[in-house]
Motif scaffolding. Sequence first.
Motif, PDB file in Angstrom:
ATOM      1  N   UNK A  33       0.837  -1.200   0.000  1.00 31.51           N
ATOM      2  CA  UNK A  33       0.000   0.000   0.000  1.00 31.51           C
ATOM      3  C   UNK A  33       0.872   1.251   0.000  1.00 31.51           C
ATOM      4  N   UNK A  34       0.290   2.357  -0.459  1.00 27.42           N
ATOM      5  CA  UNK A  34       0.988   3.637  -0.433  1.00 27.42           C
ATOM      6  C   UNK A  34       0.160   4.662   0.333  1.00 27.42           C
ATOM      7  N   UNK A  35       0.835   5.447   1.184  1.00 33.98           N
ATOM      8  CA  UNK A  35       0.189   6.553   1.896  1.00 33.98           C
ATOM      9  C   UNK A  35       1.083   7.780   1.800  1.00 33.98           C
ATOM     10  N   UNK A  52      -4.573   3.217  12.325  1.00 35.53           N
ATOM     11  CA  UNK A  52      -4.334   2.338  11.180  1.00 35.53           C
ATOM     12  C   UNK A  52      -5.547   2.169  10.268  1.00 35.53           C
ATOM     13  N   UNK A  53      -6.754   1.965  10.815  1.00 42.57           N
ATOM     14  CA  UNK A  53      -7.910   1.862   9.909  1.00 42.57           C
ATOM     15  C   UNK A  53      -8.085   3.099   9.024  1.00 42.57           C
ATOM     16  N   UNK A  54      -7.813   4.270   9.579  1.00 42.73           N
ATOM     17  CA  UNK A  54      -7.937   5.506   8.806  1.00 42.73           C
ATOM     18  C   UNK A  54      -6.912   5.553   7.681  1.00 42.73           C
ATOM     19  N   UNK A  55      -5.668   5.147   7.981  1.00 44.14           N
ATOM     20  CA  UNK A  55      -4.618   5.167   6.965  1.00 44.14           C
ATOM     21  C   UNK A  55      -4.869   4.121   5.885  1.00 44.14           C
ATOM     22  N   UNK A  56      -5.343   2.952   6.282  1.00 44.43           N
ATOM     23  CA  UNK A  56      -5.614   1.900   5.301  1.00 44.43           C
ATOM     24  C   UNK A  56      -6.720   2.328   4.345  1.00 44.43           C
ATOM     25  N   UNK A  57      -7.728   2.995   4.875  1.00 47.47           N
ATOM     26  CA  UNK A  57      -8.802   3.505   4.000  1.00 47.47           C
ATOM     27  C   UNK A  57      -8.275   4.600   3.067  1.00 47.47           C
ATOM     28  N   UNK A  58      -7.315   5.411   3.550  1.00 48.44           N
ATOM     29  CA  UNK A  58      -6.688   6.410   2.683  1.00 48.44           C
ATOM     30  C   UNK A  58      -5.962   5.742   1.520  1.00 48.44           C
ATOM     31  N   UNK A  59      -5.457   4.529   1.760  1.00 48.71           N
ATOM     32  CA  UNK A  59      -4.784   3.757   0.705  1.00 48.71           C
ATOM     33  C   UNK A  59      -5.785   2.995  -0.155  1.00 48.71           C
ATOM     34  N   UNK A  61      -7.973   0.706   0.693  1.00 48.18           N
ATOM     35  CA  UNK A  61      -8.072  -0.709   1.034  1.00 48.18           C
ATOM     36  C   UNK A  61      -9.005  -0.856   2.237  1.00 48.18           C
ATOM     37  N   UNK A  62      -9.404  -2.092   2.509  1.00 53.05           N
ATOM     38  CA  UNK A  62     -10.276  -2.370   3.640  1.00 53.05           C
ATOM     39  C   UNK A  62      -9.450  -2.818   4.844  1.00 53.05           C
ATOM     40  N   UNK A  63      -9.606  -2.171   5.994  1.00 52.58           N
ATOM     41  CA  UNK A  63      -8.810  -2.516   7.184  1.00 52.58           C
ATOM     42  C   UNK A  63      -8.914  -3.984   7.589  1.00 52.58           C
ATOM     43  N   UNK A  64     -10.078  -4.587   7.415  1.00 46.90           N
ATOM     44  CA  UNK A  64     -10.262  -5.979   7.832  1.00 46.90           C
ATOM     45  C   UNK A  64      -9.357  -6.949   7.072  1.00 46.90           C
ATOM     46  N   UNK A  65      -8.811  -6.519   5.963  1.00 48.70           N
ATOM     47  CA  UNK A  65      -7.970  -7.401   5.150  1.00 48.70           C
ATOM     48  C   UNK A  65      -6.522  -7.438   5.621  1.00 48.70           C
ATOM     49  N   UNK A  66      -6.182  -6.667   6.648  1.00 45.45           N
ATOM     50  CA  UNK A  66      -4.788  -6.547   7.069  1.00 45.45           C
ATOM     51  C   UNK A  66      -4.614  -6.822   8.560  1.00 45.45           C
ATOM     52  N   UNK A  67      -3.455  -7.369   8.881  1.00 49.17           N
ATOM     53  CA  UNK A  67      -3.114  -7.647  10.270  1.00 49.17           C
ATOM     54  C   UNK A  67      -2.408  -6.420  10.852  1.00 49.17           C
ATOM     55  N   UNK A  68      -3.066  -5.749  11.785  1.00 52.17           N
ATOM     56  CA  UNK A  68      -2.529  -4.509  12.341  1.00 52.17           C
ATOM     57  C   UNK A  68      -1.192  -4.746  13.044  1.00 52.17           C
ATOM     58  N   UNK A  69      -1.064  -5.885  13.726  1.00 48.80           N
ATOM     59  CA  UNK A  69       0.160  -6.153  14.477  1.00 48.80           C
ATOM     60  C   UNK A  69       1.359  -6.298  13.547  1.00 48.80           C
ATOM     61  N   UNK A  70       1.147  -6.892  12.370  1.00 51.10           N
ATOM     62  CA  UNK A  70       2.240  -7.025  11.400  1.00 51.10           C
ATOM     63  C   UNK A  70       2.690  -5.662  10.897  1.00 51.10           C
ATOM     64  N   UNK A  71       1.725  -4.819  10.537  1.00 50.04           N
ATOM     65  CA  UNK A  71       2.063  -3.476  10.055  1.00 50.04           C
ATOM     66  C   UNK A  71       2.778  -2.687  11.151  1.00 50.04           C
ATOM     67  N   UNK A  72       2.259  -2.768  12.370  1.00 50.93           N
ATOM     68  CA  UNK A  72       2.839  -2.021  13.486  1.00 50.93           C
ATOM     69  C   UNK A  72       4.243  -2.517  13.806  1.00 50.93           C
TER      70      UNK A  72
END
Length: 220
Positions: A33-35, A52-59, A61-72
Amino acid sequence: MLKALIFDMDGVLVDSMPFHAAAWKKAFLDMGMEIQDRDIYAIEGSNPRTGLPLLIRKARREPDAYDFETITSIYRQEFKRIFELKAFDGMKECLEVLKTRFLLSVVSGSDRSIVYGIVDRLFPGIFDTVVTGDDITNSKPHPDPFLKAVKLLKVRREECVIIENAILGVEAAKKAEIYCIGVPTYVEPWQLDRADLVVGDHKKLMEHLLSLEPALRFRI
């Protein structure tokens, strides 16, 4: 009577947000993803659970499709790798003077390890309380982080002033019904117009803070 000053950390005490932005952009790229910097600055003050949900939506994409702990986890590793610790010029000396007049607190949405690592290295013995993103459930723009600081300081809201540089931080301060000074470190001054006072830069901020006296009263 003014008894306590409550400081945001990133962008108020330390010039750290460019490193946070670079680390988040790296984490998002690794996840495909790009932000943009402006998207990250717009949610400054939130913690990963809410930001994170706000940033993922800016990209787009749907937040439910991503593991927040991995990104963090990627973000934390990259931030530690690139971060250059630097307080704003004159801030440490300013805080040392203010500590003789007021109770001082830090309220940050960053991880506990990051916040304490910075505070312990740059401002040892300065702050009476520290509230991090790990200490609360509802991050800025909710008022909870600032209200927790007020409780820990054992003062009333009308006896405090909050110093913020972020849009969400100013919103949280006003929801907490606490007088707020905004400094537009990474955003345009008009974006902080909900603050009770907006100063032009850190030099003017420190001049104003050093002019404050414990006897001052603020109307919300």
